[in-house]
Enzyme design. Structure first.
Site, PDB file in Angstrom:
ATOM      1  N   ASP A  52       0.817  -1.219   0.000  1.00 15.50           N
ATOM      2  CA  ASP A  52       0.000   0.000   0.000  1.00 15.50           C
ATOM      3  C   ASP A  52       0.847   1.264   0.000  1.00 15.50           C
ATOM      4  O   ASP A  52       0.548   2.228  -0.710  1.00 15.50           O
ATOM      5  CB  ASP A  52      -0.927   0.005   1.224  1.00 15.50           C
ATOM      6  N   ASN A  94      -4.456  -2.511  -4.856  1.00 20.62           N
ATOM      7  CA  ASN A  94      -5.680  -2.594  -4.051  1.00 20.62           C
ATOM      8  C   ASN A  94      -5.523  -1.788  -2.771  1.00 20.62           C
ATOM      9  O   ASN A  94      -6.018  -2.169  -1.707  1.00 20.62           O
ATOM     10  CB  ASN A  94      -6.016  -4.053  -3.724  1.00 20.62           C
ATOM     11  N   ASP A 296     -10.680  -2.400  11.436  1.00 19.19           N
ATOM     12  CA  ASP A 296      -9.679  -3.354  10.975  1.00 19.19           C
ATOM     13  C   ASP A 296      -9.377  -4.435  12.010  1.00 19.19           C
ATOM     14  O   ASP A 296      -8.764  -5.449  11.678  1.00 19.19           O
ATOM     15  CB  ASP A 296      -8.388  -2.625  10.599  1.00 19.19           C
ATOM     16  N   GLU A 324     -11.030  -4.455   1.417  1.00 18.87           N
ATOM     17  CA  GLU A 324     -10.354  -5.200   0.356  1.00 18.87           C
ATOM     18  C   GLU A 324     -11.227  -6.311  -0.201  1.00 18.87           C
ATOM     19  O   GLU A 324     -11.090  -6.720  -1.352  1.00 18.87           O
ATOM     20  CB  GLU A 324      -9.035  -5.764   0.868  1.00 18.87           C
ATOM     21  N   HIS A 373      -5.313  -9.263   3.321  1.00 19.20           N
ATOM     22  CA  HIS A 373      -4.309  -9.470   4.363  1.00 19.20           C
ATOM     23  C   HIS A 373      -4.918  -9.718   5.723  1.00 19.20           C
ATOM     24  O   HIS A 373      -4.432 -10.543   6.499  1.00 19.20           O
ATOM     25  CB  HIS A 373      -3.361  -8.262   4.407  1.00 19.20           C
ATOM     26  N   ARG A 374      -5.988  -9.006   6.060  1.00 20.76           N
ATOM     27  CA  ARG A 374      -6.570  -9.144   7.400  1.00 20.76           C
ATOM     28  C   ARG A 374      -7.276 -10.483   7.579  1.00 20.76           C
ATOM     29  O   ARG A 374      -7.292 -11.039   8.682  1.00 20.76           O
ATOM     30  CB  ARG A 374      -7.500  -7.977   7.696  1.00 20.76           C
ATOM     31  N   LYS A 399       0.615  -6.560   2.018  1.00 20.00           N
ATOM     32  CA  LYS A 399      -0.095  -5.292   1.936  1.00 20.00           C
ATOM     33  C   LYS A 399       0.197  -4.397   3.136  1.00 20.00           C
ATOM     34  O   LYS A 399       0.314  -3.179   2.999  1.00 20.00           O
ATOM     35  CB  LYS A 399      -1.601  -5.566   1.822  1.00 20.00           C
TER      36      LYS A 399
END
Length: 419
Positions: A52, A94, A296, A324, A373-374, A399
């Site tokens: 990012d 993204n 998040d 995302e 990623h999360r 990311k």
């Protein structure tokens, strides 16, 4: 062509050790943009190196900003107070923060700018931000309501009174805030519905702007005022990423361990730091968690809730549908792959039906990370307690936390990545 997978072996002992967290993605991308809009040279320390932030730096360089990479966590940013017309469309991958912040910022360019991204970005809504920009006199359009976006910048926008919906993503409002400091008159943002939703994220934006000489005030729950001072170059230290910290806090809770991340939650300004108190309550997490102020952290908390003593309902998380991926759907899908009755969804609420007895069981299942990623990092936590959990596309952690799998390995977790 099959994607790589990560196989994580359950741990038999408490996880202990020390970890150096990456810098905050949210703060890094705000600071990069603000420093780029300032006149002079700013030094940013503690930055996050990830997909990012690389996309943000590449876009800024394409618009004439000089960025010197001093070391792994330090850059010098030299700006002129203006942005040049890029020679090609800006590709943002993204990176949601980069796309939203830059879509507003390129109104300062005198010429046409096209912003685009990968297949996932091209499904993420941006129409509400474009509507707000058009109300400010900016020629901004997208045929689909998602990127690609075309902005015909004039170097000018209409300041003054701006009304936005309180249901908007805080990133849209942050984008307008950072642009507003470059106006020729004060800007007052009024929040429709009478209250700002994710105000904690807007406070992060305000803190960065203030560090670079801008006056930002929150005179009421429904107003933000920004003075048109422009930005002054400054040296700025970026704090560790609280979202990344949630995975380590949860790993501690699940294994009875102790992981030193070098800073206390109370010293973090990011909203996700508030998740620490909920994680510390495990296995007696509350029956309802309102997630608007720590979005998040919700995937982390939801996976942890699978091992709680009692069910947990997550509310106020509707914006997770436009991250995302649709994170409500992705977390629900992952949990139900572990056990069909582990999760349910009611409207935009996610309910995790606690099953502490899952610890120590074998549940052979492949978790689709949705290139998010999360999702990948949070479901790795389930694998610490359940045998057979495999994570698809583990490389997506680049990311925001490129060293995530190495960090787990250094703590004693057996991680095997097959490509």
């Amino acid at each position: 062509m099959s994607l790589p997978v990560a196989r994580i072996a359950p741990v038999a002992a408490a996880l202990t050790g020390a970890v150096t967290l990456p810098g905050s993605k949210s703060v890094t991308n705000r600071a990069l943009l603000v420093a780029a809009l300032a006149r002079g040279t700013s030094t940013l320390t503690g930055i996050l190196r990830s997909d990012d932030t690389r996309y943000m730096m590449a876009a800024l360089r394409a618009m004439g900003v000089r960025i010197e990479e001093v070391d792994d966590t330090t850059v010098r940013v030299t700006g002129t107070g203006t942005l040049d017309v890029p020679a090609e469309p800006l590709f943002i991958g993204n990176a949601g923060t980069a796309m939203r912040f830059l879509t507003a910022a390129v109104a300062l360019v005198r010429g046409r700018v096209i912003l685009t991204g990968d297949e996932h970005m091209q499904k993420r809504p941006i129409a509400p931000l474009l509507e707000t920009l058009r109300a400010m006199g900016v020629d901004a359009a997208s045929p689909t309501g998602c990127p690609p976006v075309t902005v015909n910048g004039t170097g000018h926008f209409d300041a003054g009174e701006i009304e936005v919906s309180g249901t908007l993503s805080s990133q849209y409002i942050s984008a307008i805030m950072m642009l507003a400091a470059m106006g020729d008159a004060p800007t007052r943002i009024r929040i429709g519905g009478g209250k700002i939703g994710a105000v904690g994220y807007l406070q992060i934006t305000a803190a960065v702007m203030r560090a670079f000489g801008v006056r930002v005030d929150f005179p009421s729950e429904a107003e933000i005022t920004i003075q048109p001072t422009g930005y002054t170059a400054a040296d700025y230290a970026i704090e560790p990423d609280a979202s990344a910290a949630t995975y380590l806090w949860a790993a501690e809770a699940l294994t009875g361990g102790r992981i030193d991340i070098g800073t206390a939650p109370k010293n973090m300004n990011q909203p996700d730091a508030h998740a620490h108190a909920l994680i510390a309550a495990f296995p007696n997490m509350p029956a309802e968690i309102y997630g608007a102020q720590m979005q998040d952290a919700i995937p982390t908390l939801a996976v942890l809730a699978a091992f709680n003593k009692t069910p947990v309902r997550f509310t106020g998380i509707e914006n997770l549908r436009v991250k995302e991926c649709d994170r409500i759907a992705a977390v629900h899908q992952g949990l139900t792959r572990i056990d069909p009755d582990l999760s349910s969804v009611e409207g935009d609420d996610l309910i995790v039906h606690a099953r502490p007895d899952l610890a120590g069981q074998t549940r052979d299942c492949l978790i689709d990370s949705h290139a998010d990623h999360r999702i990948a990092m949070s479901f790795a936590l389930a694998a610490l307690r359940i045998n057979g959990v495999t994570i698809e596309d583990p490389d997506c952690v680049s990311k925001t936390f490129p060293a995530y799998w190495d960090v787990l390995g250094d703590l004693g977790v057996q991680v095997e990545i097959t490509r």
